[in-house]
Enzyme design. Structure first.
Site, PDB file in Angstrom:
ATOM      1  N   TYR A 277       7.816   2.101  -7.522  1.00  0.00           N
ATOM      2  CA  TYR A 277       7.216   0.470  -7.513  1.00  0.00           C
ATOM      3  C   TYR A 277       6.759   0.313  -8.948  1.00  0.00           C
ATOM      4  O   TYR A 277       6.955  -0.819  -9.475  1.00  0.00           O
ATOM      5  CB  TYR A 277       5.975   0.482  -6.703  1.00  0.00           C
ATOM      6  CG  TYR A 277       6.200   0.995  -5.037  1.00  0.00           C
ATOM      7  CD1 TYR A 277       7.422   0.404  -4.541  1.00  0.00           C
ATOM      8  CD2 TYR A 277       5.588   1.775  -4.572  1.00  0.00           C
ATOM      9  CE1 TYR A 277       7.688   0.682  -3.180  1.00  0.00           C
ATOM     10  CE2 TYR A 277       5.766   2.169  -3.080  1.00  0.00           C
ATOM     11  CZ  TYR A 277       6.797   1.619  -2.491  1.00  0.00           C
ATOM     12  OH  TYR A 277       7.028   1.859  -1.233  1.00  0.00           O
TER      13      TYR A 277
ATOM     14  N   GLU B  32       0.678  -1.161  -0.013  1.00  0.00           N
ATOM     15  CA  GLU B  32      -0.102  -0.013  -0.076  1.00  0.00           C
ATOM     16  C   GLU B  32       0.918   1.231  -0.199  1.00  0.00           C
ATOM     17  O   GLU B  32       2.003   1.291   0.895  1.00  0.00           O
ATOM     18  CB  GLU B  32      -0.900   0.051   1.290  1.00  0.00           C
ATOM     19  CG  GLU B  32      -1.964  -0.891   1.288  1.00  0.00           C
ATOM     20  CD  GLU B  32      -1.484  -2.189   2.098  1.00  0.00           C
ATOM     21  OE1 GLU B  32      -2.013  -3.431   1.783  1.00  0.00           O
ATOM     22  OE2 GLU B  32      -0.198  -2.270   2.673  1.00  0.00           O
TER      23      GLU B  32
END
Length: 159
Positions: free
Chosen positions: A117, A105
């Site tokens: 990411y 998250e």
């Protein structure tokens, strides 16, 4: 990460995440699962040449699924590649734990982390409304399939 790293990690944690910083107890709890033959966690720290904490990261594994619990780099380390090195270490751990997928998250307003990411192959799969408290900030949920392959691709593209 070892118990003696908790105090400097907390200092950095409170600097970077003042509204939703982890407590000492949360780190102690995670480290309790990071050693021994039944370990399900991997926590690492990075230090500067003079021994100052530069960043830290942690991963939890359960079955064939891993979850990036935390990853942080000191502000003066932003743009140095430290975040990518920490994430690479977590993906190595996910591979060692034999995880087929890695979830995480990330705050919806943290575009710097989201770009990192994405470079590693994480893809958005949903949102968690009000996940970060007390600020009531949404989390973007991201997933990476085959962490061993993603780590290889990322290290090749980063030279």
């Amino acid at each position: 990460m070892r118990w003696w790293d908790i105090a400097p990690v907390l200092e950095l944690e409170h600097d970077l995440f003042p509204e939703d910083a982890w407590s000492a107890g949360m780190f102690w709890s995670e480290l309790a699962h990071a050693r021994g033959p039944r370990a399900t966690r991997r926590y690492v720290v990075a230090e500067t040449a003079d021994g100052r904490l530069a960043g830290y990261a942690g991963l939890a594994a359960a079955g064939d699924l891993a979850d990036v619990q935390t990853i942080a780099a000191a502000r003066d380390q932003w743009g140095t590649g430290l975040g990518a090195r920490l994430l690479t270490e977590l993906l190595r751990a996910a591979t060692a734990f034999e995880c087929a997928e890695v979830l995480l998250e990330v705050r919806v307003d943290n575009t710097r982390a989201q770009k990192l990411y994405e470079r590693f192959g994480f893809e958005p799969i949903g949102f968690r409304r009000g996940y970060y408290q007390p600020g009531n900030v949404d989390a973007l949920v991201m997933r990476l399939t085959d962490p061993a392959q993603a780590r290889t691709e990322s290290s090749e593209s980063n030279g």
